[in-house]
Design an enzyme around this catalytic site. Structure first.
Site: not given
Ligand code: 13P
Length: 350
Positions: A33, A177, A219, A262, A294
């Site tokens: 990034r 997650e 998550k 995401g 993000r």
């Molecule tokens: P994003 O919100 O960018 O998808 O990232 C969440 C995250 O913690 C990925 O593991």
């Protein structure tokens, strides 16, 4: 296991209409990034960026907890204060990413298994001493022509459950997650089918591993079309498909669902979270929150670009996104907030 402490932490992560800031990018992800924006890919640049995020004025008004990367929890602010302490001083809870990344799954071309169970008990004990009170493990499920396979979904669900049980033993609330990726041209319907199977499997494994549902955070991804799909659905359809999937699969004992973003546009992620809370909140057993990386950080990173002179503006951008998502938790987000910035009133506990 101190069940009460785990339940209290899980509840605190959703209190005040606040959400979680995920800033636990691994070094390769953070560097890639940075590279896109011409920021040096160094330990010091990563430290300075994480300091910028964590010292954002009033961040604790909208953010309940932050997920750190291993490198970050061992770093300090310029004045020598450990970054974990900076989090606590800002009235937020420190969390830690404990998986070691998604690797190729042997025998299953194109699919991944998340690694990191070996030695996890010892690492969790150390993170607890460093101040962490919750943890994160991300499983990755890709949609493709003949994937995901049953083998991939089951292997990842079992790893998530074993991680979650070890976390609770160590006094850390596990964020579980299982991310169905947005990569690809699949429809929202296909995402819904895959997410439903993945979540059913995850909760069966959590039960098999005796994970206390009241002391965890789920998550998930939202149910949404792939980034390359030509038919993108309106906000209300994403909200309703996501709600249908979660109501079918997530037990009422889970206190908090905190979505990942995401790869959605930041404003879309806020609009979707808002629509779910606005339309369904009064009928749901769990709090619907956010744990974005993000969708919280991207604008701040683009403003900062590694320049000290940009720190204040970057912090304002982060605070603005956090406040938009806090508003979305009460169904009070509007697209106009994107233009004007929002106030950060303290909201009622939920
Ligand atoms: P994003 O919100 O960018 O998808 O990232 C969440 C995250 O913690 C990925 O593991």
């Amino acid at each position: 296991m101190n069940s009460q402490a785990l339940m209290d932490t899980a509840k605190a992560l959703a209190a005040g209409g606040k959400g979680i800031l995920a800033m636990d990018e691994s070094n390769p992800t953070c560097n890639s990034r940075f590279r896109k924006l011409g920021i040096p890919e160094t330990v010091e640049a990563r430290r300075a960026y994480r300091e910028l995020l964590l010292t954002t004025p009033c961040l604790g008004d909208c953010i309940s907890g932050v997920i750190l990367f291993d490198e970050t929890i061992r770093q300090t602010r310029k004045d020598g204060t450990p970054l974990g302490e900076v989090v606590i001083d800002a009235a937020m809870i420190p969390g830690i990413k404990v998986d070691l990344g998604a690797k190729d799954l042997a025998g299953y071309p194109g699919e991944k298994i998340t690694e990191g169970l070996d030695g996890l008990r010892g690492r969790l004990a150390e993170y607890f001493l460093l101040g962490a009170r919750f943890a994160k493990w991300r499983a990755v499920i890709k949609i493709g022509e003949s994937i995901p396979s049953r083998g991939c979904i089951e292997a990842n669900a079992q790893a998530l459950a074993r991680y979650a049980a070890l976390c609770q033993e160590a006094g850390l609330v596990p964020i579980v997650e299982p991310e169905v990726l947005m990569d690809g041209d699949h429809t929202m319907g296909r995402c819904g089918e895959v997410t439903e199977v993945a979540l059913r499997t995850v909760f069966a494994e959590l039960s098999a591993q005796r994970v206390m549902l009241e002391g965890m955070v789920l998550k998930p991804n939202m149910v949404i079309a792939g980034l390359a799909c030509s038919a993108q659905n309106p906000v209300e359809e994403v909200a309703s498909a996501t709600m249908q999937c979660l109501r079918r699969t997530v037990p009422a004992a889970v206190p908090v669902i905190a979505f990942l973003s995401g790869g959605q546009l930041a404003s879309d992620a806020s609009a979707h979270l808002n629509a779910m809370n606005e339309g369904y909140k009064s009928q749901l057993p769990w709090a619907l929150s956010f744990s974005f990386a993000r969708a919280l950080q991207q604008s701040a990173l683009e403003i900062w670009r590694g320049y000290d002179t940009q720190v204040f503006l970057a912090q304002q951008a982060l605070h603005h996104r956090a406040a938009c998502n806090q508003a979305a938790r009460r169904g009070a987000y509007t697209p106009e907030m994107e233009m004007m910035g929002v106030r950060t009133g303290k909201e009622e506990d939920q």
